[in-house]
Design a protein around this motif. Structure first.
Motif, short mmCIF file in Angstrom:
data_model
loop_
_atom_site.label_atom_id
_atom_site.label_comp_id
_atom_site.label_asym_id
_atom_site.label_seq_id
_atom_site.Cartn_x
_atom_site.Cartn_y
_atom_site.Cartn_z
N ASN A 94 0.85 -1.17 0.00
CA ASN A 94 0.00 0.00 0.00
C ASN A 94 0.90 1.23 0.00
O ASN A 94 1.86 1.30 0.77
CB ASN A 94 -0.89 0.00 1.24
CG ASN A 94 -2.05 0.94 1.07
OD1 ASN A 94 -1.97 1.91 0.32
ND2 ASN A 94 -3.12 0.67 1.77
N GLU A 95 0.57 2.21 -0.86
CA GLU A 95 1.48 3.33 -0.99
C GLU A 95 1.56 4.16 0.29
O GLU A 95 2.51 4.91 0.47
CB GLU A 95 1.10 4.22 -2.17
CG GLU A 95 -0.21 4.98 -2.06
CD GLU A 95 -1.40 4.16 -2.52
OE1 GLU A 95 -1.25 2.92 -2.64
OE2 GLU A 95 -2.46 4.74 -2.74
N PHE B 73 7.59 9.82 -0.63
CA PHE B 73 6.23 9.33 -0.44
C PHE B 73 5.63 9.80 0.86
O PHE B 73 4.64 9.28 1.32
CB PHE B 73 6.20 7.79 -0.51
CG PHE B 73 6.48 7.28 -1.88
CD1 PHE B 73 5.48 7.30 -2.83
CD2 PHE B 73 7.73 6.83 -2.22
CE1 PHE B 73 5.72 6.84 -4.10
CE2 PHE B 73 7.98 6.38 -3.49
CZ PHE B 73 6.97 6.39 -4.44
N TYR C 147 2.01 10.37 1.12
CA TYR C 147 1.07 9.27 1.02
C TYR C 147 0.88 8.62 2.39
O TYR C 147 0.04 7.77 2.55
CB TYR C 147 1.58 8.21 0.04
CG TYR C 147 1.73 8.71 -1.36
CD1 TYR C 147 0.80 8.37 -2.33
CD2 TYR C 147 2.78 9.52 -1.73
CE1 TYR C 147 0.92 8.81 -3.61
CE2 TYR C 147 2.91 9.98 -3.02
CZ TYR C 147 1.99 9.62 -3.96
OH TYR C 147 2.10 10.05 -5.24
N THR D 113 -6.14 17.24 0.38
CA THR D 113 -7.06 16.99 -0.72
C THR D 113 -6.73 15.72 -1.48
O THR D 113 -7.60 14.97 -1.89
CB THR D 113 -7.03 18.16 -1.71
OG1 THR D 113 -6.84 19.34 -0.98
CG2 THR D 113 -8.31 18.20 -2.49
N ARG D 114 -5.44 15.50 -1.65
CA ARG D 114 -5.04 14.33 -2.42
C ARG D 114 -5.58 13.05 -1.81
O ARG D 114 -5.89 12.10 -2.49
CB ARG D 114 -3.52 14.27 -2.48
CG ARG D 114 -3.02 13.49 -3.68
CD ARG D 114 -1.70 12.85 -3.39
NE ARG D 114 -1.87 11.66 -2.57
CZ ARG D 114 -2.28 10.50 -3.03
NH1 ARG D 114 -2.56 10.35 -4.28
NH2 ARG D 114 -2.41 9.47 -2.23
N LYS E 171 -9.84 11.31 -1.85
CA LYS E 171 -10.41 10.22 -2.63
C LYS E 171 -10.22 8.89 -1.92
O LYS E 171 -11.12 8.06 -1.88
CB LYS E 171 -9.73 10.16 -4.00
CG LYS E 171 -10.36 11.11 -4.96
CD LYS E 171 -9.80 10.89 -6.34
CE LYS E 171 -10.10 12.10 -7.20
NZ LYS E 171 -9.13 12.27 -8.24
N SER F 116 -13.05 6.30 -0.24
CA SER F 116 -13.19 4.87 -0.48
C SER F 116 -13.42 4.13 0.84
O SER F 116 -14.08 3.11 0.87
CB SER F 116 -11.97 4.33 -1.18
OG SER F 116 -10.88 4.32 -0.30
N HIS F 117 -12.87 4.68 1.93
CA HIS F 117 -13.14 4.04 3.22
C HIS F 117 -14.60 4.20 3.60
O HIS F 117 -15.21 3.31 4.15
CB HIS F 117 -12.27 4.67 4.31
CG HIS F 117 -10.82 4.44 4.11
ND1 HIS F 117 -10.29 3.19 3.96
CD2 HIS F 117 -9.79 5.29 4.01
CE1 HIS F 117 -8.99 3.29 3.78
NE2 HIS F 117 -8.67 4.56 3.80
N ARG G 3 -17.02 4.25 1.75
CA ARG G 3 -17.89 3.37 0.97
C ARG G 3 -18.20 2.07 1.66
O ARG G 3 -19.13 1.39 1.30
CB ARG G 3 -17.25 3.07 -0.38
CG ARG G 3 -17.48 4.19 -1.33
CD ARG G 3 -17.37 3.71 -2.72
NE ARG G 3 -17.29 4.89 -3.58
CZ ARG G 3 -16.85 4.87 -4.80
NH1 ARG G 3 -16.47 3.71 -5.32
NH2 ARG G 3 -16.79 5.95 -5.52
N GLU H 279 -13.94 23.47 5.47
CA GLU H 279 -14.25 23.37 4.05
C GLU H 279 -13.80 22.02 3.50
O GLU H 279 -14.50 21.36 2.73
CB GLU H 279 -13.55 24.49 3.28
CG GLU H 279 -14.10 24.62 1.89
CD GLU H 279 -13.51 25.79 1.15
OE1 GLU H 279 -13.63 25.81 -0.08
OE2 GLU H 279 -12.90 26.66 1.80
N LEU H 280 -12.64 21.62 3.97
CA LEU H 280 -12.10 20.34 3.56
C LEU H 280 -13.06 19.21 3.90
O LEU H 280 -13.41 18.37 3.08
CB LEU H 280 -10.78 20.14 4.30
CG LEU H 280 -9.68 19.37 3.62
CD1 LEU H 280 -9.27 20.09 2.36
CD2 LEU H 280 -8.50 19.27 4.57
N ARG I 280 -16.36 19.28 1.94
CA ARG I 280 -16.21 18.78 0.57
C ARG I 280 -16.11 17.26 0.56
O ARG I 280 -16.70 16.59 -0.28
CB ARG I 280 -14.97 19.39 -0.06
CG ARG I 280 -15.15 20.81 -0.49
CD ARG I 280 -13.80 21.42 -0.82
NE ARG I 280 -13.07 20.52 -1.72
CZ ARG I 280 -13.16 20.58 -3.03
NH1 ARG I 280 -13.91 21.47 -3.59
NH2 ARG I 280 -12.48 19.74 -3.77
N ASP J 195 -10.54 5.58 8.85
CA ASP J 195 -10.71 4.17 8.55
C ASP J 195 -11.22 3.42 9.79
O ASP J 195 -12.20 2.68 9.74
CB ASP J 195 -9.35 3.60 8.10
CG ASP J 195 -9.50 2.25 7.46
OD1 ASP J 195 -10.62 1.95 7.00
OD2 ASP J 195 -8.52 1.51 7.42
#
Lengths: 396, 284
Positions: A51-52, A169, A172, A180-181, A184, A188-189, A191, A247-248, A251, A380
């Motif tokens: 995992n990155e 890295f 990451y 922000t990066r 996404k 996914s968590h 979800r 705001e973060l 969003r 998570d």
């Protein structure tokens, strides 16, 4: 041999198993790394780290284990360059014979002499020293042990240790606060709150029924298993110290709202009282009491805030930070009411968990809500907690 | 053993090439992750082309079941046939259809198999394939046949990290994360697509492209494929390089969300100075 690398990885929190460790050795056995530390760095990374978000920790563990190792990588490159030049040399029979007569000791001795004289530092000398080895059958062997000694030269090529030192890295990594990066990934968590797949099933009775009515002509009736929707309410602290985060977070969740079928969000400032604001500017509001009465209790509630305030704001009647606002019930009571109504609720805090113990109001709120860091790890764990009520990393 | 060296139409980093070869040598699936548009899927195409091997794609959807990749037993067809007596229904074999994974195993020579977007499926999906990917074989109980790969296929698995993949599955993979290409690598990639592109146009485009990508608040950052589309549009539209220096034509090919376009255009008015502090002030 370098088993301490394994333990170093583990101590940095990279989940690496024996299975992968053995796979790595299988790769080394086949010499897939070509005796190069840089390639070893890459191969070990691809086999051990899945995992990155752990790349940064891998880099640190790699540095810990291998930072003092002298590599032959850049020497190899240079030597190979030199060898190519030597190849073009024309040798007569006598010379060839001479070379073949050289034995390993002599070659090594020659090497050491050349090294002592510092010949490897300039190209001409380097070619000569290594060329001697290079022309003989043992040449290829020659530079390896020598290389270990020479390795202290300044490096121009990217050595593995340097790559690791760059720690490119770091972004990451999962224990820094969400940017922000990572949104996404964080989404996914979330979800996992959603229903996971639903299959088609043959409705046997209906099928028989229909087929009979159809005079024996087969007619299948398929049915979908019921789709269970997840319901999420987000309560967010806005204003003051939360401004940079709000705001973060908004969003993040509004993006999630397109996927969570029932999604609601409200705002509060520092602490929550009888009104819940429906906009960030805190102009429109709904009554908290009404909210508690009307909503189903199977909503999952996520509160986001730093939980840092004056103790009076939390525990006093009329303790609200806004002087024009009068609350006859202390905020902590409202929090308790929310918790009583919605069993599945968590608090996400953008402050690092280290600091939680030093803030009195955080301690009070933690006694009501399980609190998680607003980081990838925390989110998570929080989502996992919402789904199955279990949590491994925080004391709840 | 085959060694993958890359192909002309796919620019690949040394690290990724090494990892591909490691996964081939170890016979383990290569799991590739990375931002959308970094060429995860194309990698498998390139490997198949570079090694001259047959290529199978198994596209995963949210409803895909692990067994579908192995084989499907078409009971409905058999039932229908039984009613009319068209076929010999006692021969079950003709109703067994191999899936993509099954085909790859059954192939006579070594093939390349791409399992695309494995994270789209259910959580348990990868776990259901553990044994099959380990042994490269499976058993069909209906016919009592075992399909076993004579040559372990080269398996490439891509993921967009929409879901976490289970640990036992990860343990069996070789992992590579494709980072977004740096400007130099990107230049190479663009040149592969447009061999005759002007240096000046290329530089200007990349400057703008990376400038846009630096916006923190973009909902969807433009990726390689959008850059390629954009350059295509610029060339087709015959836009002079001068114009790109002062504005961003065809912004819609780079950004797909209205909010993003607004954001860039708003700060675009002052962007000649490439002042990064300006950008962040606009944003927060």
């Amino acid at each position: 041999m370098f088993i301490n690398f394994f333990y170093s990885l583990k101590s940095y929190g990279v989940p690496v198993s024996l299975h992968e460790w053995i796979t790595l050795h299988r790769a080394l056995e086949k010499n897939l790394n070509d005796c190069s530390l840089t390639k070893f760095y890459n191969i070990a990374k691809s086999i051990l780290v899945k995992n990155e978000i752990f790349f940064d920790k891998y880099d640190m563990a790699f540095l810990d284990t291998f930072k003092d190792i002298e590599t032959t990588d850049e020497m190899l490159d240079e030597i190979l360059k030199g060898l190519k030049k030597v190849k073009e040399l024309h040798l007569n029979e006598e010379e060839k014979k001479q070379i073949e007569e050289l034995n390993l000791d002599q070659i090594l001795k020659n090497f050491e002499e050349q090294l002592k004289q510092g010949h490897y530092k300039n190209h001409v000398g380097g070619n000569k020293a290594i060329g001697t080895g290079g022309r003989s059958t043992q040449g290829a062997w020659g530079y390896n042990p020598a290389g270990i000694r020479i390795g202290q030269g300044e490096s121009r090529h990217k050595r593995a240790v340097q790559i690791a030192e760059k720690r490119s890295f770091r972004n990451y990594s999962s224990d820094i606060t969400l940017d922000t990066r990572q949104m996404k990934v964080a989404l996914s968590h979330l979800r996992s709150l959603l229903p996971i797949g639903y299959g088609e099933r043959l409705n046997l009775e209906e099928t028989i029924d229909k087929t009979c009515k159809n005079a024996g002509e087969l007619e299948f009736v398929w049915e979908n298993k019921e789709k269970k929707a997840s319901k999420v309410i987000l309560l967010m602290d806005v204003g003051g110290s939360m401004t940079p985060y709000s705001e973060l977070v908004e969003r993040l969740f509004s993006a999630a709202s397109s996927q969570i079928s029932k999604f609601k969000h409200y705002y509060f400032h520092n602490c929550l009282y009888q009104d819940l604001w429906t906009d960030m500017e805190r102009n429109k509001s709904v009554s908290t009491l009404e909210f508690l009465k009307s909503e189903d209790n199977d909503y999952k509630v996520i509160l986001v805030g730093d939980a840092e305030m004056a103790p009076s704001e939390l525990t006093w009647a009329n303790g609200a930070i806004d002087y024009w606002y009068y609350n006859d019930t202390p905020g902590i009571v409202w929090f308790q009411r929310i918790k009583d109504k919605f069993k599945n609720s968590i608090w996400l805090n953008p402050l690092p968990s280290k600091s939680w113990n030093y803030v009195q109001t955080i301690r009070s709120i933690r006694s009501i809500f399980p609190m998680f860091e607003l980081t990838l790890d925390g989110l998570d764990e929080g989502v996992k907690y919402l789904v199955n009520g279990k949590c491994s990393i925080y004391n709840i | 053993m085959d060694k993958f060296k890359g192909t002309d139409d796919y620019v690949i980093s040394q690290e990724l090439r090494d990892n591909v070869n490691v996964s081939i040598a170890l016979g383990r699936p290569l799991l590739v992750k990375g931002e959308p548009g970094t060429g995860k899927t194309l990698l498998a195409h390139s490997i198949a082309k570079g090694l001259g091997k047959k290529f199978f794609i198994w596209n995963i959807k949210s409803t895909t079941k692990a067994r579908e990749g192995l084989y499907v037993y078409d009971t409905v067809q058999r039932l229908n046939d039984a009613r009319f007596g068209d076929n010999d229904v006692s021969d079950i074999k003709q109703y067994i259809k191999l899936g993509k994974l099954g085909e790859a195993f059954a192939a006579e020579e070594q093939v390349v198999l791409l399992i695309d977007e494995v994270d789209k499926a259910e959580l348990e999906f990868p776990n259901d394939l553990l044994n099959e990917l380990d042994e490269m074989s499976f058993y069909i109980p209906e016919t009592g046949v075992t399909v076993k790969a004579q040559h372990r296929p080269i398996v490439i698995i891509t993921s967009n990290s929409e879901k976490e993949l289970p640990d036992p599955f990860l343990r069996r993979c070789v992992f590579h994360y494709i980072a977004f290409p740096e400007q130099e690598l990107m230049e190479e990639i663009v040149i592969v697509h447009f061999p005759d592109i002007e240096k000046k146009l290329l530089r200007e485009c990349l400057k703008k492209f990376y400038w846009i990508r630096e916006f923190d608040m973009l909902r969807k950052k433009p990726s390689t494929s959008e850059l390629v589309d954009w350059i295509q549009a610029l060339r087709a539209g015959g836009v002079p390089v001068k114009k790109i220096e002062s504005e961003i034509p065809f912004l819609g090919t780079l950004l797909k969300k209205k909010e993003d376009i607004d954001l860039v255009q708003k700060s675009g008015k002052t962007h000649y100075s490439f002042n990064s502090s300006m950008r962040s002030r606009d944003v927060y």
